[in-house]
Structure formats: structure tokens, C-alpha cells
Design a protein around this motif. Structure first.
Motif, PDB file in Angstrom:
ATOM      1  N   LEU A 116       0.792  -1.651  -0.072  1.00  0.00           N
ATOM      2  CA  LEU A 116      -0.383   0.294   0.230  1.00  0.00           C
ATOM      3  C   LEU A 116       0.971   1.003   0.057  1.00  0.00           C
ATOM      4  O   LEU A 116       1.561   1.624   1.621  1.00  0.00           O
ATOM      5  N   PRO A 117       1.355   1.666  -0.805  1.00  0.00           N
ATOM      6  CA  PRO A 117       1.742   3.051  -1.345  1.00  0.00           C
ATOM      7  C   PRO A 117       1.254   3.982  -0.359  1.00  0.00           C
ATOM      8  O   PRO A 117       1.666   5.120   0.466  1.00  0.00           O
ATOM      9  N   ASN A 118      -0.094   4.916  -0.552  1.00  0.00           N
ATOM     10  CA  ASN A 118      -0.852   5.480   0.332  1.00  0.00           C
ATOM     11  C   ASN A 118      -0.282   4.768   2.384  1.00  0.00           C
ATOM     12  O   ASN A 118      -0.141   5.499   2.719  1.00  0.00           O
ATOM     13  N   TYR A 119      -0.094   3.664   2.404  1.00  0.00           N
ATOM     14  CA  TYR A 119       0.026   3.148   3.663  1.00  0.00           C
ATOM     15  C   TYR A 119       1.908   4.074   4.245  1.00  0.00           C
ATOM     16  O   TYR A 119       2.258   5.020   5.388  1.00  0.00           O
ATOM     17  N   CYS A 120       2.397   4.135   3.475  1.00  0.00           N
ATOM     18  CA  CYS A 120       3.661   4.581   3.246  1.00  0.00           C
ATOM     19  C   CYS A 120       3.946   5.885   3.291  1.00  0.00           C
ATOM     20  O   CYS A 120       4.681   6.627   3.823  1.00  0.00           O
ATOM     21  N   LEU A 121       3.340   6.617   2.516  1.00  0.00           N
ATOM     22  CA  LEU A 121       2.748   8.431   1.779  1.00  0.00           C
ATOM     23  C   LEU A 121       2.651   9.133   3.866  1.00  0.00           C
ATOM     24  O   LEU A 121       3.050   9.634   4.277  1.00  0.00           O
ATOM     25  N   GLY A 122       1.482   8.136   4.382  1.00  0.00           N
ATOM     26  CA  GLY A 122       0.721   8.456   5.501  1.00  0.00           C
ATOM     27  C   GLY A 122       1.584   8.282   6.831  1.00  0.00           C
ATOM     28  O   GLY A 122       1.494   9.406   7.776  1.00  0.00           O
ATOM     29  N   ARG A 123       1.810   7.053   7.007  1.00  0.00           N
ATOM     30  CA  ARG A 123       3.206   6.673   8.517  1.00  0.00           C
ATOM     31  C   ARG A 123       4.418   7.587   7.971  1.00  0.00           C
ATOM     32  O   ARG A 123       4.810   7.762   9.115  1.00  0.00           O
ATOM     33  N   ALA A 124       5.595   7.573   6.855  1.00  0.00           N
ATOM     34  CA  ALA A 124       6.018   8.287   7.289  1.00  0.00           C
ATOM     35  C   ALA A 124       5.488   9.805   7.421  1.00  0.00           C
ATOM     36  O   ALA A 124       6.541  10.377   7.848  1.00  0.00           O
ATOM     37  N   LEU A 125       4.777  10.223   7.049  1.00  0.00           N
ATOM     38  CA  LEU A 125       4.610  12.470   7.012  1.00  0.00           C
ATOM     39  C   LEU A 125       4.302  12.063   8.602  1.00  0.00           C
ATOM     40  O   LEU A 125       4.618  12.999   9.118  1.00  0.00           O
ATOM     41  N   LEU A 126       3.561  11.018   9.076  1.00  0.00           N
ATOM     42  CA  LEU A 126       3.482  11.138  10.577  1.00  0.00           C
ATOM     43  C   LEU A 126       4.446  10.919  11.317  1.00  0.00           C
ATOM     44  O   LEU A 126       5.337  11.667  12.338  1.00  0.00           O
ATOM     45  N   ASP A 127       6.019  10.120  10.940  1.00  0.00           N
ATOM     46  CA  ASP A 127       6.895   9.784  11.458  1.00  0.00           C
ATOM     47  C   ASP A 127       8.141  11.193  11.879  1.00  0.00           C
ATOM     48  O   ASP A 127       8.539  11.440  12.281  1.00  0.00           O
ATOM     49  N   ILE A 128       7.685  11.908  10.642  1.00  0.00           N
ATOM     50  CA  ILE A 128       8.376  12.964   9.970  1.00  0.00           C
ATOM     51  C   ILE A 128       8.308  13.885  11.079  1.00  0.00           C
ATOM     52  O   ILE A 128       9.009  14.583  12.023  1.00  0.00           O
ATOM     53  N   ALA A 129       6.448  13.988  11.321  1.00  0.00           N
ATOM     54  CA  ALA A 129       6.436  15.300  12.659  1.00  0.00           C
ATOM     55  C   ALA A 129       7.099  14.397  14.050  1.00  0.00           C
ATOM     56  O   ALA A 129       7.125  15.722  14.265  1.00  0.00           O
ATOM     57  N   VAL A 130       6.688  13.452  14.445  1.00  0.00           N
ATOM     58  CA  VAL A 130       6.891  12.646  15.798  1.00  0.00           C
ATOM     59  C   VAL A 130       8.555  13.139  15.617  1.00  0.00           C
ATOM     60  O   VAL A 130       9.043  13.069  16.934  1.00  0.00           O
ATOM     61  N   ASN A 131       8.733  12.670  14.400  1.00  0.00           N
ATOM     62  CA  ASN A 131      10.552  12.913  14.485  1.00  0.00           C
ATOM     63  C   ASN A 131      10.928  14.551  14.908  1.00  0.00           C
ATOM     64  O   ASN A 131      11.941  14.834  15.489  1.00  0.00           O
ATOM     65  N   HIS A 132      10.023  15.246  13.866  1.00  0.00           N
ATOM     66  CA  HIS A 132      10.194  16.829  14.230  1.00  0.00           C
ATOM     67  C   HIS A 132       9.963  17.518  15.628  1.00  0.00           C
ATOM     68  O   HIS A 132      10.984  18.067  16.144  1.00  0.00           O
ATOM     69  N   TYR A 133       9.552  17.010  16.482  1.00  0.00           N
ATOM     70  CA  TYR A 133       9.411  17.426  17.641  1.00  0.00           C
ATOM     71  C   TYR A 133      10.509  16.786  19.087  1.00  0.00           C
ATOM     72  O   TYR A 133      10.464  17.753  20.017  1.00  0.00           O
TER      73      TYR A 133
END
Length: 336
Positions: free
Chosen positions: A204-221
Motif C-alpha cells: 500500500l503506497p498510501n500507507y507508506c505516505l501517511g505513516r512516513a508523514l506522521l513519523d517525520i512529524a514525531v521526529n521533528h518534535y
């Protein structure tokens, strides 16, 4: 500023002494410090941003199939193949053109992130967002091509694929997040979580997109907590600052997209070449030949009067031909 103003007034009045002011702000509460370190409710906001991007990006690859279904329904694709265009060139040219069209909404999305200065999706994280969206388009486009043989009406294909993209992206992302939140309390959920974390990134490329965006946000904080307060909140204490493109953040999701893009495109070529339909066509042809070899099993056939009259005439003509009279060429036992 107040101190400087008071000193200027005293100098104008001819007074020698000067004044100094000290400011002692109240210390931050423990709750406020934790919210600033972890991002607080902003992480939830970034989750909805990630889901919104999944919803928006689900429309773009689905729109690429509309013209392909229209070409198939109007026999435009058939005419191109008859003129000598190979299936590889046909699909590769469509792939290149659709990807160029995909770059336009990608650029608009990046401009919006940069203009509104979204904390987790701008600044140092913006290159990771661009790379992620770029490879998402490369992977999602051939996946949509694989669904083209299932449709004969362009509008039906468009609506169905949009719903499919939205459903798979949001449900898979939220399902894994929910399982991760409750897996410590319910260890029996661990096999389901492992299955989802293993299968979803490769299908599922959609899962890769959504989960990567969320992990980038968590890593930012987490990086923000280290830069502002010197507190290392990453799971691995030895690494207190992680690049958003690192393997643990979005790197492995981008890697999955890179590998899935040629895999889905090759699968579409296999479908075009009929590799998955040869067995079905062979069995269907065998059934047709068997039914033709046993015409009596199909039951009596009703013939109209014209056929019966012509049959009797041909049979009589055949007898006359044997005697040297009637038709010179007789083809007998034909059915209408």
C-alpha cells in the motif's frame, strides 16, 4: 526598554544616578514543559494533516486511469497498437506523461507547506516531504494502471479508485497507530501488528505516505526537544537527533516506494501481455471445442421455415448433382 527610557529622563533632569531593572519570570510548570518537548496536541494536528494529504493525493493517481479506460472503451488503444506501437512503449509513454502532470500538484503542495510554515512539514523537513511525495507518485501511478482492465466506464473507474485509495490509506494508517497504542496492554495484538507492519509497506503506497508523514512529524518534535531543552526523547538514547530522511524515520518507507514502482509497472506489462489470462482463455476455448464436438448434448435446435426449405432444396440438389443435374457445387449440413 523601560530602563533605557527612565535613564534618559533622569539625564534630562540633571540627575546623576541611573536605574536598573531585573526581570524574574515564573518557572514553567511540568505540564507545560512536557507539552513543549513532545509537541503536545500538535502531534494530533499533524496526524490529521497526514490523513488530509492521503485524501488529497488519492484523487491524482486515480484521475490518470480515466483517459486510459476511455481509450480502451473507444478502441483508441487498439488502433495505436495496430499502428505498430508496442505495449511497453504505450504504457511507458503514459507513465512519463502522467508523472509530469503529477509534478504540478506536488509543487502546489510544497508551496502550501512552505507558505504556511507548518512546523513539522517545513524548514529542515521539507526536503524529506518532497522526496516522499515524489516517489509516492512514481509508485502509485503504475498501481492504478493495474486496475484499468477491471473497468469499462471512465467515471466508474475514477470514483471506485478514489474510494479505494482513501479507504486503504486512512484505514491502514489508523489501524497500525491504534494497534501500537494498545499493544502493551494487550500483547495478543502483537501478531496482528507485526503482520500489518510487514505487509502494508510493501503493498500500500498510501500507507507508506501517511505513516512516513506522521513519523517525520514525531521526529521533528523529538529533535525540537533536544535542540531547545537538551533532552533526548528518542527511543535510542545514544541518538538524540535524527535526520528526517534517515532509515528509522522515513527512509525505509521511501525505500519501499522505490522498489514497488518498477514492480507495479512490470505487473501491468504482464497483465497487458496476458500472462494471467492464458490459462483462463485456454480452459474457455477447451469448453467451447468440447461443446462443439458434442452438438447433440445442447438439445434440439429450432429452425425457421426458410432454413428448412433451403435444406430440402440443397439435399435434393445434391441428389441431382450426383445424377449430373442441378447445382455444380453443393455444401451440405451447414447450420444457421
Amino acid at each position: 526598554m523601560v530602563n533605557l527610557w527612565n535613564n534618559a529622563r533622569m539625564q534630562l533632569l540633571g540627575q546623576g544616578p541611573s536605574s536598573e531593572v531585573w526581570n524574574h519570570p515564573l518557572p514553567k510548570t511540568q505540564q507545560l514543559v512536557q507539552e513543549e518537548m513532545s509537541g503536545g496536541n500538535q502531534v494530533i494536528t499533524d496526524l490529521f494533516v497526514a490523513l488530509t494529504i492521503i485524501l488529497a493525493m488519492g484523487f491524482i493517481p486515480a484521475s490518470f486511469v480515466v483517459y486510459l479506460v476511455h481509450e480502451k472503451a473507444s478502441n483508441g488503444k487498439h488502433q495505436q497498437l495496430l499502428t505498430g506501437i508496442s505495449p511497453v512503449m504505450y504504457w511507458f509513454s503514459n507513465y512519463c506523461w502522467d508523472f509530469v502532470n503529477y509534478l504540478v500538484p506536488l509543487l502546489v503542495c510544497v508551496i502550501i507547506f512552505a507558505a504556511f510554515q507548518a512546523m513539522a512539514y517545513s524548514g529542515a523537513n521539507l526536503p524529506a516531504i518532497v522526496v516522499l511525495l515524489l516517489f509516492y507518485g512514481l509508485c502509485m501511478t503504475p498501481l492504478m494502471y493495474c486496475a484499468e482492465p477491471l473497468f469499462a466506464v471512465p467515471s466508474t473507474a475514477y470514483v471506485t479508485l478514489i474510494c479505494l485509495n482513501i479507504f486503504t490509506g486512512t484505514i491502514s494508517t489508523l489501524a497500525i497507530l491504534t494497534l501500537e497504542a494498545f499493544v502493551e496492554e494487550l500483547p495478543t495484538l502483537m501478531p496482528i501488528l507485526d503482520f500489518g507492519q510487514t505487509i502494508f509497506p510493501w503493498t500500500l503506497p498510501n500507507y507508506c505516505l501517511g505513516r512516513a508523514l506522521l513519523d517525520i512529524a514525531v521526529n521533528h518534535y523529538a529533535n525540537f526537544a533536544y535542540e531547545e531543552f537538551g533532552v533526548c526523547v528518542h527511543e535510542q538514547g545514544a541518538v538524540c537527533f535524527k535526520d528526517p530522511l534517515s532509515w528509522d524515520v522515513s527512509g525505509h518507507y521511501i525505500f519501499n516506494l522505490v522498489l514497488m514502482a518498477p514492480a507495479w509497472f512490470f505487473l501491468r506489462l504482464l497483465i497487458e501481455w496476458g500472462c494471467f489470462l492464458r490459462g483462463f482463455k485456454a480452459r474457455r476455448l477447451a469448453r467451447i471445442l468440447q461443446s462443439a464436438a458434442r452438438p447433440g448434448e445442447e438439445g434440439p435446435q429450432v429452425e425457421d421455415e426458410a432454413v428448412l426449405a433451403e435444406r430440402s432444396r440443397v439435399q435434393s440438389s445434391a441428389r441431382s448433382a450426383k445424377a449430373g443435374l442441378g447445382d455444380s457445387l453443393v455444401i451440405d449440413n451447414l447450420e444457421k
